[in-house]
Design a protein around this motif. Structure first.
Motif, mmCIF file in Angstrom:
data_model
loop_
_atom_site.group_PDB
_atom_site.id
_atom_site.type_symbol
_atom_site.label_atom_id
_atom_site.label_comp_id
_atom_site.label_asym_id
_atom_site.label_seq_id
_atom_site.Cartn_x
_atom_site.Cartn_y
_atom_site.Cartn_z
ATOM 1 N N TYR A 150 26.186 39.518 65.600
ATOM 2 C CA TYR A 150 27.300 39.616 64.660
ATOM 3 C C TYR A 150 26.967 40.619 63.557
ATOM 4 O O TYR A 150 25.833 40.669 63.076
ATOM 5 N N GLY A 151 27.978 41.379 63.150
ATOM 6 C CA GLY A 151 27.792 42.342 62.073
ATOM 7 C C GLY A 151 28.728 42.068 60.907
ATOM 8 O O GLY A 151 29.669 41.273 61.008
ATOM 9 N N HIS A 152 28.475 42.736 59.788
ATOM 10 C CA HIS A 152 29.306 42.599 58.598
ATOM 11 C C HIS A 152 30.532 43.502 58.722
ATOM 12 O O HIS A 152 30.488 44.557 59.340
ATOM 13 N N GLU A 153 31.632 43.081 58.109
ATOM 14 C CA GLU A 153 32.845 43.900 58.169
ATOM 15 C C GLU A 153 32.659 45.165 57.318
ATOM 16 O O GLU A 153 31.830 45.175 56.391
ATOM 17 N N PRO A 154 33.411 46.236 57.604
ATOM 18 C CA PRO A 154 33.142 47.542 56.980
ATOM 19 C C PRO A 154 33.110 47.546 55.453
ATOM 20 O O PRO A 154 32.258 48.219 54.855
ATOM 21 N N GLU A 155 34.017 46.807 54.811
ATOM 22 C CA GLU A 155 34.089 46.858 53.348
ATOM 23 C C GLU A 155 32.870 46.230 52.679
ATOM 24 O O GLU A 155 32.606 46.479 51.502
ATOM 25 N N ASP A 156 32.109 45.419 53.413
ATOM 26 C CA ASP A 156 30.978 44.726 52.796
ATOM 27 C C ASP A 156 29.888 45.684 52.341
ATOM 28 O O ASP A 156 29.091 45.342 51.466
ATOM 29 N N PHE A 278 13.780 47.430 51.006
ATOM 30 C CA PHE A 278 14.288 46.239 51.686
ATOM 31 C C PHE A 278 14.285 45.013 50.781
ATOM 32 O O PHE A 278 15.135 44.123 50.922
ATOM 33 N N THR A 279 13.351 44.938 49.865
ATOM 34 C CA THR A 279 13.267 43.756 48.999
ATOM 35 C C THR A 279 14.034 43.938 47.695
ATOM 36 O O THR A 279 14.099 43.011 46.884
ATOM 37 N N ASP A 280 14.619 45.105 47.507
ATOM 38 C CA ASP A 280 15.504 45.345 46.356
ATOM 39 C C ASP A 280 16.920 44.990 46.791
ATOM 40 O O ASP A 280 17.766 45.837 46.993
ATOM 41 N N ARG A 281 17.169 43.708 46.997
ATOM 42 C CA ARG A 281 18.399 43.224 47.623
ATOM 43 C C ARG A 281 19.631 43.417 46.735
ATOM 44 O O ARG A 281 19.487 43.433 45.509
ATOM 45 N N PRO A 282 20.823 43.502 47.388
ATOM 46 C CA PRO A 282 21.047 43.457 48.841
ATOM 47 C C PRO A 282 20.870 44.837 49.490
ATOM 48 O O PRO A 282 21.351 45.839 48.985
ATOM 49 N N PRO A 317 26.154 38.953 51.147
ATOM 50 C CA PRO A 317 27.001 40.144 51.032
ATOM 51 C C PRO A 317 26.155 41.374 50.740
ATOM 52 O O PRO A 317 25.208 41.328 49.955
ATOM 53 N N GLY A 318 26.483 42.462 51.414
ATOM 54 C CA GLY A 318 25.732 43.699 51.213
ATOM 55 C C GLY A 318 24.448 43.786 52.001
ATOM 56 O O GLY A 318 23.694 44.746 51.854
ATOM 57 N N GLY A 319 24.174 42.793 52.859
ATOM 58 C CA GLY A 319 22.964 42.803 53.671
ATOM 59 C C GLY A 319 23.294 42.935 55.141
ATOM 60 O O GLY A 319 24.237 43.602 55.538
ATOM 61 N N GLY A 320 22.462 42.271 55.976
ATOM 62 C CA GLY A 320 22.748 42.221 57.400
ATOM 63 C C GLY A 320 21.909 43.134 58.258
ATOM 64 O O GLY A 320 21.491 44.211 57.833
ATOM 65 N N ALA A 321 21.643 42.656 59.481
ATOM 66 C CA ALA A 321 21.022 43.464 60.535
ATOM 67 C C ALA A 321 22.161 43.878 61.458
ATOM 68 O O ALA A 321 22.447 43.234 62.462
ATOM 69 N N ASN A 322 22.851 44.939 61.096
ATOM 70 C CA ASN A 322 24.109 45.320 61.734
ATOM 71 C C ASN A 322 23.857 46.203 62.953
ATOM 72 O O ASN A 322 23.475 47.363 62.829
ATOM 73 N N TYR A 323 24.100 45.618 64.115
ATOM 74 C CA TYR A 323 23.941 46.340 65.379
ATOM 75 C C TYR A 323 25.251 46.317 66.162
ATOM 76 O O TYR A 323 25.724 47.325 66.653
ATOM 77 N N VAL A 506 31.092 38.194 56.563
ATOM 78 C CA VAL A 506 29.639 38.187 56.361
ATOM 79 C C VAL A 506 29.080 37.035 57.201
ATOM 80 O O VAL A 506 29.203 35.868 56.827
ATOM 81 N N PRO A 507 28.507 37.327 58.358
ATOM 82 C CA PRO A 507 28.018 36.242 59.222
ATOM 83 C C PRO A 507 26.761 35.582 58.679
ATOM 84 O O PRO A 507 26.027 36.166 57.877
ATOM 85 N N TRP A 508 26.540 34.344 59.156
ATOM 86 C CA TRP A 508 25.331 33.554 58.900
ATOM 87 C C TRP A 508 25.153 33.145 57.441
ATOM 88 O O TRP A 508 24.035 32.836 57.016
ATOM 89 N N THR A 509 26.231 33.105 56.657
ATOM 90 C CA THR A 509 26.096 32.706 55.249
ATOM 91 C C THR A 509 25.624 31.258 55.101
ATOM 92 O O THR A 509 25.000 30.899 54.096
#
Length: 665
Positions: A150-156, A278-282, A317-323, A506-509
């Motif tokens: 699952y990926g995040h929607e474009p606006e995220d 990577f640790t300066d989230r998101p 929000p603003g994160g994700g492993a988007n594939y 935003v999946p997996w919240t």
């Protein structure tokens, strides 16, 4: 008088654009973007515009063709269908239905392209293909980690402080995301590009990290190692919502940062920078498909997923492993179209090794191949073996619009309609979560027929016509049954032309994963030893095969072409295409090569010849030849690629390829 009608792009692409199509006198005149589309907003690429050329081209196959004494002759539809149906019936009676191979790819994203599955299941069950040349290893990898891809929607991405584009040239393959990157960059977000090639996306990056091809997973290990050293990991997520972290720690501790830097050819300073990023989230991560086209491809995606998890960027929000974003396709009732329950026999071949499996098949042997939505002679790796296999069967049927490399080998070619000549629904499981409606806009050229018509006619001749006694509207409604219960009907879609699908932006919240444990799995529970993450490197590399690497010292990439959707447009380009060989500057220097030289690229599988172009910022010892170019224009580059399978068995190893190069005088 000309009119402008809303439509949609059928191409298997990230963007799935909305169209404005100009029609005059039952002819497509022009294709432009639909400014009201919520994602694509009126901008489309040249590949989409070329659908007008594709529809109107004088090169289209417009009548059924049969090969007689090595030459194609026009025949009637009745003769073509009678003869093909007769052969299908005889093969099934004598050998069983799995003596027929259905070779299918994804040249068209239309939901009714699944009707070929309906036909073969009702036929009794043919030999079908599994896996994917394109993205299969990565999809399977994320299913091991998250339970689904699952990926995040474009606006995220507007919520991201940092954006990592890893092995993905969105400027070429995902133009609307590229525009979104320009927008977020203006608002202060930082962009980092990791890629062996300095591409158009890298030009807008705050930092470009050049990595040796196939070593991305090891680079992810290095970044994790540095995060752990600095104590910046997300212990709350790791402790409460993950499984198998101790195994990842052991893996990370088994290799030094110096070794990782040496093998990936990425300086330690840049690995340290990525740990901070990577640790300066998101921080959002967007992975390309080339990353997983290696023997170690699934492991590579899993290690990048692990980096996103360790750094605390999952479910925010603003994160994700988007594939990919499979929840988009899961919105549709495809099972209502395919009728898997109807098949009584079943056999599967790997899509990567379909040629070898055809040649080796027994009980039964493959007697007929039917090709839909693809051009395997160009697109399937190790082309010489593919040609041998596809010419070994008694009957090859190709449903096509043009005389592709595959069609040239056919015994029968059945001409099919273009997207503007038939009605369908289009979506993409790679970027945004909208479904688009594509109406029939013009009459079919010549005697071209829709896939639905072809399958219906064959079904009638084979005795299961009742499975195809549905209108196109009824079949589309079958695919939308679940959505209709939520008020998203076909009539609603026709009226609005695009609808937002009910997916999680935003999946997996909730940190409720679809894995065996219900947690994020650094170690996949139900995969045994295979579920362990590894320090894996490409099969064709100096670490796994030093002798081969000495003979063939250069990494070959075969990236997506700019002006063609895979192999679909090369014959339609205004200028005759030529095979271009792009090389890193150090190769040109070592081999005394200049721009414009005619060169030969080869390995133990085959060779191609083309015109040299020097890439000054490409990673050392890297060569690129765009995929998809036809034989008549110097291709296919798949003369060089391996038909091997990824570590998890569901992806290709197209990029796991070593070659040599020389100038032709």
């Amino acid at each position: 008088m000309a009119s402008i009608v809303k439509s949609a792009c059928p191409l298997n692409c990230w963007d799935s654009c909305g169209f404005h199509v100009t029609i005059e006198n039952d002819k497509v005149i022009k294709v432009e973007g639909d400014p009201t589309h919520p994602i694509t907003k009126g901008k489309i690429c040249g590949r989409g515009r070329m659908l007008e050329t594709r529809t109107n081209s004088s090169e289209r196959i417009l009548y059924p063709l049969k090969k007689v004494n090595g030459e194609f002759k026009q025949i009637s539809w009745e003769q073509a269908l009678d003869e093909i149906a007769s052969k299908l019936a005889k093969i099934k009676n004598k050998y069983g239905s799995t003596a027929v191979l259905h070779s299918h790819d994804y040249a068209n994203n239309g939901i009714l392209k699944n009707l070929d599955q309906r036909f073969f299941n009702a036929y009794g069950g043919a030999t079908e293909l599994y896996g994917s040349l394109c993205w299969g290893a990565g999809i399977e990898a994320q299913k091991w980690d998250f339970g689904d891809a699952y990926g995040h929607e474009p606006e995220d991405v507007l919520n991201s402080k940092n954006i990592v584009i890893w092995g993905r040239n969105v400027a070429r393959t995902n133009m609307h995301f590229y525009e979104k990157l320009l927008e977020v960059k203006k608002k202060g977000a930082n962009i980092f590009v990791i890629d062996p090639l300095f591409n158009a996306t890298a030009k807008i990056a705050d930092e470009y990290i050049s990595v040796k091809p196939g070593m991305d997973g090891l680079l992810a290990v290095g970044v994790i190692k540095e995060i752990l050293r600095l104590g910046l990991e997300d212990r709350h997520f790791i402790t409460g919502y993950s499984y198998g972290f101790e195994d990842l720690e052991k893996l990370v501790n088994s290799v030094s940062l110096e070794q990782i830097s040496e093998m990936t050819e990425v300086p330690i300073e840049q690995i340290h920078l990525l740990a901070k990023v990577f640790t300066d989230r998101p921080t959002s991560t967007f992975m390309g498909l080339g990353l997983q086209r290696y023997k170690n491809g699934g492991n590579t995606i899993r290690l990048i997923d692990a980096l996103v998890a360790v750094s605390g960027n999952i479910g925010i929000p603003g994160g994700g492993a988007n594939y990919a974003n499979l929840q988009v396709g899961q919105s549709f009732d495809v099972a209502n179209l395919t009728m898997n329950e109807r098949k009584t026999s079943h056999r599967q071949f790997s899509i990567m090794k379909q040629a070898e499996e055809v040649l080796a098949a027994i009980n039964p042997e493959i007697k007929m191949i039917i090709v839909t939505c693809g051009n395997p002679l160009t697109q399937v790796p190790d082309s010489s073996i593919v040609e041998k296999a596809f010419t070994s069967v008694s009957t090859l049927v190709v449903i096509e619009q043009f005389m592709t490399d595959t069609a040239r080998l056919a015994d029968y070619i059945l001409p099919t309609t273009t997207s503007f000549e038939e009605e369908d629904l289009y979506y993409s499981s790679m970027y945004h979560h909208y479904v688009n409606y594509g109406p029939k806009l013009v009459s079919a050229a010549g005697e071209a027929k829709s896939d639905l018509w072809i399958w219906t006619q064959l079904a009638q001749r084979l005795g299961f016509s009742e499975d195809f006694q549905f209108t196109r509207k009824q079949l589309l409604e079958k695919s939308l049954q679940s959505l209709a219960k939520k008020g998203m009907t076909l009539d609603n879609l026709k009226e609005r032309h695009t609808l937002e699908l009910p997916v999680k932006s935003v999946p997996w919240t909730d940190y409720q994963f679809k894995t065996e444990s219900g947690k994020y799995e650094f170690k996949s529970i139900n995969k045994g030893d295979e579920g362990q993450l590894k320090l894996a490197v490409p099969e064709e590399s100096k670490w796994n095969n030093p002798k081969l690497a000495k003979e063939f010292p250069y990494n070959l990439l075969t990236i997506h072409p700019l002006r063609s959707n895979h192999s679909q447009n090369y014959n339609l380009l205004p200028k005759t295409p030529e095979l271009k060989v792009e090389v890193a500057a150090n190769i040109a220097g070592d081999k005394n090569l200049q721009n414009g030289d005619l060169v030969r690229v080869w390995n133990n599988r085959g060779e191609v010849k083309g015109i040299l172009s020097i890439l000054p910022k490409a990673h050392p010892n890297t060569i690129n030849i765009d995929e998809g170019i036809w034989k008549q224009f110097g291709g296919s580059v798949n003369n060089l690629t391996s038909s091997g399978e990824s570590d998890n068995g569901l992806g290709s190893t197209l990029y796991d390829c070593l070659v040599n190069i020389e100038k032709i005088t």
